[in-house]
Design a protein around this motif. Sequence first.
Motif, short mmCIF file in Angstrom:
data_model
loop_
_atom_site.label_atom_id
_atom_site.label_comp_id
_atom_site.label_asym_id
_atom_site.label_seq_id
_atom_site.Cartn_x
_atom_site.Cartn_y
_atom_site.Cartn_z
N HIS A 26 0.82 -1.22 0.00
CA HIS A 26 0.00 0.00 0.00
C HIS A 26 0.85 1.27 0.00
N ALA A 30 -1.17 2.05 -5.66
CA ALA A 30 -2.53 2.47 -5.31
C ALA A 30 -3.53 1.72 -6.18
N THR A 100 -2.87 7.12 1.12
CA THR A 100 -2.57 7.31 -0.29
C THR A 100 -1.20 6.77 -0.59
N GLU A 103 1.37 7.76 -7.04
CA GLU A 103 0.75 7.25 -8.25
C GLU A 103 1.27 8.05 -9.43
#
Length: 105
Positions: A26, A30, A100, A103
């Motif tokens: 994680h 993502a 988050t 990405e």
Amino acid sequence: MPEMTFTVRWPDGRVEDCYSPSLVVHDHLAVGGTYAVEDFLDRSLTALATASERVRAKFGFACTSAMATADQLRASAAAYEFGQYVTVLAMHPPLPATSTARETR
């Protein structure tokens, strides 16, 4: 130590499930993220090496399953040209919505 799976779609549409002995994936990928093959491989291998080291720290030995997943991803990635894209379809278990990951596209 919570383990997880992450599911990816390769550039040709093939879907692959991958295992990690730690939720650290994680921190590197993502759900819904699209990554160039080389970036995906780099992020995944980094996450799996970290996961394996977490196992080593807790149990005294590296995680062979994490390294097997790394080998599986290297073999899969070899079938594609750099610049093609991989999409992360799912991660289980998910993290809370406030988390988050980096990405890129």
